[in-house]
Design an enzyme around this catalytic site. Structure first.
Site, PDB file in Angstrom:
ATOM      1  CG  ASN A  13      16.544  22.307  20.764  1.00 35.24           C
ATOM      2  OD1 ASN A  13      15.664  21.665  21.335  1.00 35.24           O
ATOM      3  ND2 ASN A  13      16.598  22.430  19.443  1.00 35.24           N
ATOM      4  CD1 TRP A  14      18.217  20.022  26.916  1.00 36.74           C
ATOM      5  CD2 TRP A  14      16.721  18.932  28.201  1.00 36.74           C
ATOM      6  NE1 TRP A  14      18.490  20.310  28.233  1.00 36.74           N
ATOM      7  CE2 TRP A  14      17.597  19.655  29.050  1.00 36.74           C
ATOM      8  CE3 TRP A  14      15.707  18.166  28.781  1.00 36.74           C
ATOM      9  CZ2 TRP A  14      17.470  19.638  30.436  1.00 36.74           C
ATOM     10  CZ3 TRP A  14      15.589  18.150  30.168  1.00 36.74           C
ATOM     11  CH2 TRP A  14      16.466  18.878  30.986  1.00 36.74           C
ATOM     12  CE  LYS A  15      18.303  19.583  18.018  1.00 37.21           C
ATOM     13  NZ  LYS A  15      18.965  19.405  16.752  1.00 37.21           N
ATOM     14  CG  HIS A 105      14.862  23.564  15.599  1.00 35.10           C
ATOM     15  ND1 HIS A 105      15.147  22.477  14.812  1.00 35.10           N
ATOM     16  CD2 HIS A 105      15.991  23.831  16.297  1.00 35.10           C
ATOM     17  CE1 HIS A 105      16.401  22.097  15.032  1.00 35.10           C
ATOM     18  NE2 HIS A 105      16.930  22.906  15.935  1.00 35.10           N
ATOM     19  CD  GLU A 107      16.072  18.946  14.657  1.00 36.81           C
ATOM     20  OE1 GLU A 107      15.506  18.878  15.755  1.00 36.81           O
ATOM     21  OE2 GLU A 107      17.315  18.959  14.533  1.00 36.81           O
ATOM     22  CD  GLU A 175      19.625  26.244  15.747  1.00 37.69           C
ATOM     23  OE1 GLU A 175      20.363  25.891  16.661  1.00 37.69           O
ATOM     24  OE2 GLU A 175      18.575  25.659  15.465  1.00 37.69           O
ATOM     25  CB  SER A 221      28.263  21.530  14.974  1.00 35.25           C
ATOM     26  OG  SER A 221      27.509  20.564  14.260  1.00 35.25           O
ATOM     27  N   GLY A 243      23.022  18.845  20.511  1.00 37.66           N
ATOM     28  CA  GLY A 243      23.686  17.650  21.032  1.00 37.66           C
ATOM     29  C   GLY A 243      24.508  17.906  22.283  1.00 37.66           C
TER      30      GLY A 243
HETATM   31  P1  PGA Z   1      23.416  20.805  17.372  1.00 41.63           P
HETATM   32  O1  PGA Z   1      21.885  21.292  17.240  1.00 41.63           O
HETATM   33  O2  PGA Z   1      24.061  21.663  18.437  1.00 41.63           O
HETATM   34  O3  PGA Z   1      23.313  19.372  17.783  1.00 41.63           O
HETATM   35  O4  PGA Z   1      24.071  20.996  16.037  1.00 41.63           O
HETATM   36  C1  PGA Z   1      21.534  22.647  17.310  1.00 41.63           C
HETATM   37  C2  PGA Z   1      20.052  22.787  17.199  1.00 41.63           C
HETATM   38  O5  PGA Z   1      19.420  22.051  16.431  1.00 41.63           O
HETATM   39  O6  PGA Z   1      19.450  23.666  17.861  1.00 41.63           O
END
Ligand code: PGA
Length: 263
Positions: A13-15, A105, A107, A175, A221, A243
């Protein structure tokens, strides 16, 4: 529930990172990196989830170079078409051959006010157009302290599945919000406990057969150094990586988790 063979799924997931030019270079290098490592795509599926403006470029590259990588979008509108300024429909994503779309997600839920009802409508839109939804659920640290580990994710998943009776192809991503981008991943045992509970929800709503075939990912993470410990859990079938998916070497190494020994 009997353990069946599910093809592990590593999703990046590049966001809101990498524009379309950067995406082309990135996907090319990722493909080379996996090729050098003799990655077996039949044994572990790998997908990237770039921003909307990159999708056409990524699609063109993947199809022209016949890459085995898959791709998807990070969000979708619940609407078919019309006066929804700024929205992208599932039909548009399907026209680009997007195999997957991330929905719900944390976010989106926290920064864009998406509730379970909206998530369910988006999931239904994706399924209707033959795009596999990657349905994200997870509890905050406060939820965890107050309700324990699985209550909120289970409730969110029940909501997300409420409009897709008869669907057979979904992916679920557990998540924990407290683990996303924090460097503090859940323990493999925590992930397994919640993923097992989520599989029960899929079984209750979509039936045992669909539940047995559904990939349930852990996200939060995930790194090359901890992926193997999650993948050893019987109900964890892959990872949604944020990330670490922006670092080609790290992401390729996560995809190569089968080769990690003694980790
Ligand atoms: P992260 O994000 O690997 O940076 O913790 C995971 C995600 O939000 O899908």
């Amino acid at each position: 529930m009997a353990k069946v063979a599910r093809i592990p799924f590593i999703a990046g997931n590049w966001k809101m990172n990498l524009d379309h030019l950067q995406a082309i270079a990135f996907v090319q290098k990722l493909a080379w990196s996996l090729k050098d490592a003799r990655h077996d795509f039949a044994a572990t599926e790998v997908a990237v989830f770039p921003p909307f403006t990159d999708l056409r470029s990524v699609q063109t590259l993947i199809s022209a170079d016949k890459l085995d990588l898959k791709f998807g979008a990070q969000d979708v509108s619940e609407h078919e078409s019309g006066a929804y300024t700024g929205e992208i429909s599932a039909a548009f994503l399907k026209a680009l051959d997007a195999a997957y779309v991330i929905i719900g997600h944390s976010e989106r839920r926290t920064l864009h006010g998406e509730d379970d009802e909206k998530v369910a409508a988006k999931v239904a839109a994706a399924v209707k157009h033959g795009i596999v939804p990657v349905i994200c659920v997870g509890e905050t640290a406060e939820d965890l302290a107050r309700y324990g580990p699985s209550a909120i994710p289970v409730q969110q998943l029940r909501g997300a599945l409420s409009g897709i009776a008869g669907a057979t192809d979904i992916v679920v991503a557990y998540e924990p919000v407290w683990a996303i981008g924090s460097g503090q991943a859940a323990t493999p045992e925590q992930a397994e406990q919640v993923c097992a509970a989520l599989r029960e929800v899929v079984a209750a709503v979509l039936g045992d057969e669909v539940a047995a075939a559904t990939r349930i990912l852990y996200g939060g993470s995930v790194k090359a150094s901890n992926i193997a410990s999650f993948m050893r859990q019987s109900n964890v079938d892959g990872a949604l990586v944020g990330g670490a998916s922006l670092d080609i070497g790290e992401f390729a190494s996560i995809a190569q988790f089968l080769k990690h020994v003694g980790t």
